[in-house]
Scaffold this motif. Structure first.
Motif, PDB file in Angstrom:
ATOM      1  N   CYS A 229       0.876  -1.292  -0.051  1.00 19.56           N
ATOM      2  CA  CYS A 229       0.052  -0.180  -0.112  1.00 19.56           C
ATOM      3  C   CYS A 229       0.899   1.280  -0.033  1.00 19.56           C
ATOM      4  O   CYS A 229       2.184   0.977   0.123  1.00 19.56           O
ATOM      5  CB  CYS A 229      -0.920   0.014   1.203  1.00 19.56           C
ATOM      6  N   ASP A 230       0.394   2.306  -0.268  1.00 24.22           N
ATOM      7  CA  ASP A 230       0.991   3.578  -0.205  1.00 24.22           C
ATOM      8  C   ASP A 230       0.954   4.156   1.399  1.00 24.22           C
ATOM      9  O   ASP A 230      -0.132   4.357   1.809  1.00 24.22           O
ATOM     10  CB  ASP A 230       0.438   4.624  -1.118  1.00 24.22           C
ATOM     11  N   ASP A 232       1.910   7.053   2.519  1.00 26.08           N
ATOM     12  CA  ASP A 232       1.485   8.244   2.512  1.00 26.08           C
ATOM     13  C   ASP A 232       2.330   8.975   3.373  1.00 26.08           C
ATOM     14  O   ASP A 232       1.829   9.710   4.378  1.00 26.08           O
ATOM     15  CB  ASP A 232       0.026   8.427   2.921  1.00 26.08           C
ATOM     16  N   GLN A 262       2.609   4.628 -12.359  1.00 27.46           N
ATOM     17  CA  GLN A 262       3.649   3.737 -11.900  1.00 27.46           C
ATOM     18  C   GLN A 262       3.053   2.348 -12.250  1.00 27.46           C
ATOM     19  O   GLN A 262       1.993   2.148 -11.506  1.00 27.46           O
ATOM     20  CB  GLN A 262       4.394   3.922 -10.595  1.00 27.46           C
ATOM     21  N   TRP A 324      -7.943  -0.270  -8.482  1.00 29.83           N
ATOM     22  CA  TRP A 324      -7.224   0.507  -7.690  1.00 29.83           C
ATOM     23  C   TRP A 324      -7.950   0.952  -6.535  1.00 29.83           C
ATOM     24  O   TRP A 324      -9.308   1.137  -6.375  1.00 29.83           O
ATOM     25  CB  TRP A 324      -7.043   1.684  -8.956  1.00 29.83           C
ATOM     26  N   TYR A 327      -7.003   6.182  -2.587  1.00 29.61           N
ATOM     27  CA  TYR A 327      -6.473   6.473  -1.306  1.00 29.61           C
ATOM     28  C   TYR A 327      -6.243   7.862  -0.850  1.00 29.61           C
ATOM     29  O   TYR A 327      -5.941   8.416   0.313  1.00 29.61           O
ATOM     30  CB  TYR A 327      -4.990   5.816  -0.971  1.00 29.61           C
ATOM     31  N   LYS A 335      -5.709  10.143  -6.224  1.00 28.16           N
ATOM     32  CA  LYS A 335      -4.681   9.515  -6.274  1.00 28.16           C
ATOM     33  C   LYS A 335      -5.235   7.810  -6.031  1.00 28.16           C
ATOM     34  O   LYS A 335      -5.835   7.584  -5.213  1.00 28.16           O
ATOM     35  CB  LYS A 335      -3.546   9.652  -5.106  1.00 28.16           C
ATOM     36  N   TYR A 337      -4.018   3.694  -5.999  1.00 28.26           N
ATOM     37  CA  TYR A 337      -2.795   3.005  -5.629  1.00 28.26           C
ATOM     38  C   TYR A 337      -3.409   1.401  -5.650  1.00 28.26           C
ATOM     39  O   TYR A 337      -4.489   1.271  -5.415  1.00 28.26           O
ATOM     40  CB  TYR A 337      -2.418   3.259  -4.310  1.00 28.26           C
ATOM     41  N   ASN A 342       1.869   0.111  -7.693  1.00 30.80           N
ATOM     42  CA  ASN A 342       1.235   0.834  -8.801  1.00 30.80           C
ATOM     43  C   ASN A 342       0.603   1.818  -8.452  1.00 30.80           C
ATOM     44  O   ASN A 342       0.065   1.980  -7.447  1.00 30.80           O
ATOM     45  CB  ASN A 342       0.033  -0.295  -9.364  1.00 30.80           C
ATOM     46  N   ARG A 343       0.872   2.986  -9.165  1.00 30.91           N
ATOM     47  CA  ARG A 343       0.075   4.255  -8.618  1.00 30.91           C
ATOM     48  C   ARG A 343      -0.378   5.101  -9.844  1.00 30.91           C
ATOM     49  O   ARG A 343       0.422   5.177 -11.027  1.00 30.91           O
ATOM     50  CB  ARG A 343       1.228   5.132  -7.950  1.00 30.91           C
TER      51      ARG A 343
END
Length: 606
Positions: A229-230, A232, A262, A324, A327, A335, A337, A342-343
């Motif tokens: 996960c991101d 942040d 990404q 996706w 987030y 945004k 993720y 992957n983004r």
């Protein structure tokens, strides 16, 4: 004798067994320890546990800009001049609301010291001033990242056992939180042995529960979740909760430009940058590449306990084909993720796509437009600050009050349907019928990226150039700005010297003692060195910007000490002489990102 010896040995062994058994009965019953179930406190598995239970300092990055520690509640901050007390995480949203109240202004946050901070290992330290805090923040990993693992969490309670070097149990503890588990590991020596009472349950960022039964399974679960996960950990703060309905309405409200892509941890932004995505309520999504080619796909959403998921499916854009996690939503930006690095970041372009070109033409013709900012790769180009465009039916002029360039202009659309402002000063180099090449000609096609009645923002496709224009309607008789007129008249009422110039705490007034400043008609600023010295021309303006702030634009060139005065200054104050009762002192301020403080410029009338 041999029998006595055998009996004695047997008795000793029996007594030793009883002693060991009686010692272990003081603790909970646990499986027989072996190499697989016992780990050293310095092992890689133990380190993963520590990172998973470390204190996350990223939630208050809007305040301290550092993810490796967090400020302890309560504390007081001053946000854009408003003092507020932060008692909880929820109060951080108040800071966000103040920052978001006015777009494109300079947001300033000052912490009232002393404060106490908590590090990742839950140790604490008192910080007495900004310099101490900044030094600690600089010690964090660049970009805001930290070492903690946030995509997976332990489900408590968890019981752990300690052992001596002979793997005999020496104690046990039950922990009920990350803090307790992290402090338990902090109290161990590197060669201490521990064991975990399996099975243990962990929860992934999306709510999935994972049960592990060995140290190997535990280490694998954490390793697999590290990049799932991101986290942040950057300094973005618009991490608002949102509903499925809000997201669906938002994504279908406007077209969206692709800002970043990404896929599988590989940056694909160059390939997809500024592709235009248009989502419709029937589940269709249309994408236009930079050449105007149309690519069709579908989209759908669903809600989970941990947020909104959006599924994208294309025949051609395979890098977009994933479900996706949404987030973050912030003004004009979404945004996305997905696990595995992957983004996608999308930017809203409600006002600049498929608009009637006549709308922008009329806006440009109504008033003059002053250059507020020109950027290249994020670096401001001050040379053109305060220059004025006038768009007329017969052409366009660009003037600094002394020199005026004349050219042509047109509003068109590019292959994607985005509005474009084409400016030509000199002959158009793309015109096959033009005369001999003019080395001084300038031709740019500026893509409109933000459209308002009083401010326009453009960029040049395929480059890092950015242009921001501020609307100035000085000749509008029905809407005079009394404050602007008063400040302008005072500045034009005589000659001025620099009484003070400070960059943060550094006083550099002496660098400007030789200069005398005059603020004349047509926005021409004269700067004279000494009483009979050389006079050079600059640009000055007083205006109220699109956020309602009074601004004083000064363009004293980009070389030497005078270059420091070239800025769009905030008007701060104007005071009168106690005897003549005429205004004789003007105070200007400008926030300096480099030293996180205000520069102060004070003019006094001769």
């Amino acid at each position: 004798m041999k029998n006595v010896f055998k009996y004695s040995v047997f008795s000793l062994l029996f007594m030793a067994t009883l002693m060991v058994t009686s010692c272990q009965e003081e603790f909970e019953e646990l499986p027989q320890p072996d190499e697989q179930q016992t780990i050293m406190a310095s092992s890689s598995t133990a380190l993963l546990i520590e990172k998973t239970t470390s204190n996350d300092g990223s939630y208050d990055n809007i305040v301290d800009g550092a993810s490796c520690f967090a400020l302890n509640f309560p504390y007081t901050v001053e946000v854009n001049g408003i003092e507020i007390t932060i008692d909880s995480r929820e109060d951080l949203h108040v800071i966000e609301e103040i920052f978001d109240a006015i777009e494109d202004d300079v947001d300033v946050l000052e912490i009232i010291f002393p404060i106490t901070i908590t590090f990742s290992d839950f140790s604490e330290e008192v910080i007495n001033n900004k310099e101490e805090l900044r030094a600690l923040a600089e010690g964090c990993i660049e970009g805001g990242d930290d070492d903690d693992i946030e995509c997976i969490d332990f489900v408590y309670p968890i019981t752990l056992y300690t052992f001596d070097i002979n793997e005999q149990q020496t104690g046990s503890v039950t922990v009920n939180s990350d803090r307790e588990l992290r402090l338990f590991f902090k109290g161990l020596d590197d060669d201490d042995l521990i064991s975990i009472d399996f099975p243990v349950t962990l929860e992934l960022y999306d709510g999935t529960l994972v049960t592990v039964r060995t140290n190997a399974e535990l280490a694998a679960a954490i390793e697999n979740a590290k990049e799932a996960c991101d986290e942040d950990d950057d300094n973005d703060y618009n991490d608002d909760d949102f509903t499925l309905e809000r997201f669906n309405n938002l994504i279908t409200e406007c077209p969206w430009l692709v800002n970043e892509v990404q896929r599988d941890a590989i940056n694909q932004t160059d390939q997809y940058f500024e592709y235009l995505m248009n989502f419709t309520e029937d589940g269709a999504v249309t994408v236009k590449d930079r050449l105007g080619n149309v690519l069709n796909g579908t989209w759908s959403t669903r809600i989970t306990d941990h947020g909104v998921l959006v599924n994208l499916e294309f025949d051609v854009l395979v890098d977009f084909n994933l479900e996706w996690f949404v987030y973050e939503i912030e003004p004009g930006k979404i945004k996305l993720y997905a696990e595995g690095g992957n983004r996608i970041i999308l930017r809203s372009v409600c006002d600049v796509y498929n608009e009637d070109p006549n709308t922008l033409r009329e806006i440009l013709r109504e008033c003059a437009w002053v250059i507020k900012k020109v950027k290249n790769n994020g670096v401001e180009i001050d040379r053109l600050l305060g220059y004025e465009f006038k768009f007329m039916a017969e052409g366009v002029t660009l003037s600094n009050g002394v020199n005026t360039s004349t050219g042509s202009w047109e509003i068109t659309t590019n292959a994607q349907g985005r509005l474009v402002m084409a400016l030509t000063f000199g002959e158009d180099p793309n015109d096959p019928d033009r005369l001999d090449p003019n080395p001084n000609e300038i031709y740019f096609e500026w893509l409109l990226s933000d459209l308002r009645n009083d401010r326009l923002k453009f960029d040049i496709e395929g480059t890092a150039y950015e242009l921001i224009l501020q609307r100035v309607c000085e000749d509008a008789p029905n809407t005079p700005d009394g404050d602007v007129l008063e400040i302008r008249n005072v500045m034009m009422g005589g000659e001025w010297i620099v009484a003070q110039y400070k960059e943060g705490e550094m006083d550099e007034t002496q660098n400007y003692m030789p200069f005398t400043f005059g603020f004349g008609a047509e926005h021409v600023m004269s700067i004279t060195t000494g009483q009979t010295g050389v006079t050079q021309a600059g640009v000055w303006r007083v205006l109220r910007n699109s956020e309602g702030k009074l601004k004083v634009y000064l363009n004293a060139g980009v070389e030497g000490d005078l270059a420091e005065l070239t800025d769009d200054w905030d008007f701060d104050d104007m005071t009168k002489d106690e005897i003549t009762m005429e205004y004789n002192r003007i105070v200007l301020k400008s926030y300096n990102d480099t030293n996180a403080s205000y520069d102060v410029l004070v003019f006094e009338k001769l």
